[in-house]
Design an enzyme around this catalytic site. Structure first.
Site, mmCIF file in Angstrom:
data_model
loop_
_atom_site.group_PDB
_atom_site.id
_atom_site.type_symbol
_atom_site.label_atom_id
_atom_site.label_comp_id
_atom_site.label_asym_id
_atom_site.label_seq_id
_atom_site.Cartn_x
_atom_site.Cartn_y
_atom_site.Cartn_z
ATOM 1 N N HIS A 72 53.849 75.561 103.998
ATOM 2 C CA HIS A 72 53.603 76.667 102.932
ATOM 3 C C HIS A 72 52.925 76.436 101.637
ATOM 4 O O HIS A 72 52.581 77.337 100.947
ATOM 5 C CB HIS A 72 55.107 77.075 102.403
ATOM 6 C CG HIS A 72 56.196 77.382 103.667
ATOM 7 N ND1 HIS A 72 55.827 77.800 104.811
ATOM 8 C CD2 HIS A 72 57.480 76.848 103.839
ATOM 9 C CE1 HIS A 72 56.807 77.844 105.615
ATOM 10 N NE2 HIS A 72 57.958 77.357 105.085
ATOM 11 N N ASP A 231 56.195 70.226 109.380
ATOM 12 C CA ASP A 231 57.175 69.109 109.243
ATOM 13 C C ASP A 231 58.338 69.535 109.981
ATOM 14 O O ASP A 231 58.557 68.393 110.869
ATOM 15 C CB ASP A 231 57.818 68.845 107.785
ATOM 16 C CG ASP A 231 58.298 70.016 106.962
ATOM 17 O OD1 ASP A 231 58.380 71.047 107.521
ATOM 18 O OD2 ASP A 231 58.562 69.906 105.975
#
Length: 432
Positions: A72, A231
């Site tokens: 993000h 991740d």
């Protein structure tokens, strides 16, 4: 022996593992710290990546590599490829009002259908709207938008800002998982939703090319470079999660994400409909209260974590009726930001140290189970839970979890799951 490199560029640090491509064994590793804060100069990540690679003995003998990283974060680049301003990270909440504006303009259901997400301050689209509204000059200068792992891959491949000539924005690459966390990529079509990007930033911009799970490009030395991953998707690769598995990560806060063969759409925004790094989907839920529930209970009982575990296992299931609702700092799933924790069922018989320890473990797991139930409620089959994170090292958590979560539980060996997932992706490129 062919070696590959996997990288985890997280909020706190950069971890590098050099792995035997055939066996998956870690040959060597390195790490370097990242600066604190929710707004960071990406150059600090680049420096840390180089330091971590050096700490791992370099990559002269590496045949392929991939980077996993925090999702993000907004890396805004100008027409020459230079960073416009410090990157706003996933945990920067200044764009909360921008998220509300986007939902009001387009509608939560429409956004969930178009992108799999209902915007909150975490997502890139809201940070671009904030930039447009609060820093219009910086917004006007944006020629390309990348995410942290995209930008690092670009730099390590030998690209970057230029003084003269054309900047190589066409060499920016990303993967489905990280693209799915922007808020302007459609996991159903595999294409960017340019109208949403323009609505956020105020104009169109170059975006990374989205590679499939087994696609690759080259770096300046001719090594194969994977698309990398966000991740959570990289961690799913690292622990070997497959369709039917849910990963329950018990850190300070909690994350619950499942590998699903089908895309999910949740207009409530509870479940983010991410894509994964292997061609499937990764419905994802975040909770605020996970291992911190155990931390506060150890302090209250004046014990360490091993002693807390022993106390919890000395009590019967249900803790004699003692029940802890563990919303110590509000909660995100369910969305109760102003909630507080509650301890109920206290009697002279139930209020013991053992029962309080048991109630803490069961309460924490019930909170995570709410996330699992939200994913299951969208029709995602869940057959096994994989427990990772610091909280998963508690024997009490491992033994109590199957009853609370309602599925069999495995606990993978402790490791750098994100970096290992990136390395696994890199190793796969030899057969691509």
């Amino acid at each position: 022996m062919a070696l590959v490199m996997g990288v985890d560029s997280s909020t706190q640090s950069c971890k590098v593992v050099i792995v035997d491509a055939e066996t998956g064994a870690v040959v060597r590793s390195g790490r370097a710290a990242h600066p604190d804060g929710t707004s960071v100069d990406p150059e600090a990540w680049w420096v840390a990546l180089q330091e971590a690679i050096a700490d791992a003995g370099g990559i002269a003998d590496v045949a392929a590599w991939a980077i996993g990283g925090q999702q993000h974060g907004m890396v805004a680049l100008d027409a020459r490829g230079a960073v416009v301003r410090d990157a706003l990270l996933w945990n920067d909440t200044r764009s909360a009002a921008a998220a509300a504006d986007l939902v009001a303009e387009f509608g939560a259901e429409a956004l969930a259908t178009r992108t799999g997400l209902v915007p909150v301050a975490s997502f890139t689209i809201t940070k671009l709207r904030w930039l447009r509204d609060v820093e219009p000059d910086n917004a006007a200068a944006v020629a390309a938008v990348a995410l942290p792992h995209d930008w690092l891959t670009w730099r390590l491949r030998g690209f970057g800002p230029v003084v003269e000539g054309a900047v190589a924005f066409d060499e920016l690459i990303t993967d489905r998982s990280d693209a799915s966390g922007t808020g302007y990529w459609n996991p159903a079509t595999g294409a960017y939703d340019r109208d949403l990007l323009v609505a956020a930033l105020g104009h169109d911009a170059a975006l990374p090319r989205v590679l499939g799970p087994d696609e690759w490009v080259s770096d300046a030395a001719g090594r194969r470079v994977g698309p990398g991953a966000g991740d959570n998707a990289a961690a799913a690769l690292g622990v070997g999660a497959d369709v039917g598995d849910v990963v329950v990560s018990i850190g300070t806060s909690g994350t619950v994400f499942a590998v699903s063969a089908q895309r999910t759409i949740d207009p409530t925004g509870t479940v983010a409909g991410f894509a994964d790094a292997g061609g499937h989907f990764l419905p994802h839920v975040a909770t605020l209260n996970a291992a911190r529930v155990l931390d506060v209970t150890t302090r209250l009982l004046a014990v360490d974590h091993d002693e807390l575990s022993a106390l919890a296992l000395a009590a019967a299931s249900g803790a004699g009726g003692l029940r802890l609702l563990p919303y110590f700092e509000g909660e995100r799933t369910p969305n109760l930001p102003d909630a507080t924790a509650e301890l109920t069922g206290m009697t002279l018989a139930s209020t013991t140290r053992e029962n309080l320890a048991r109630a803490a473990v069961e309460g924490m797991l019930r909170g995570l189970s709410a996330g699992l139930d939200a994913i299951r409620g969208l029709g995602v089959p869940i057959e096994r839970a994989l427990l990772v994170g610091g909280g998963a090292q508690s024997e009490a958590v491992r033994r109590i979890a199957p009853d609370v979560l309602g599925v069999p539980v495995d606990v993978p060996a402790v490791g750098e799951y994100v970096a290992l997932g990136a390395a696994r992706q890199a190793a796969r490129l030899f057969s691509a």
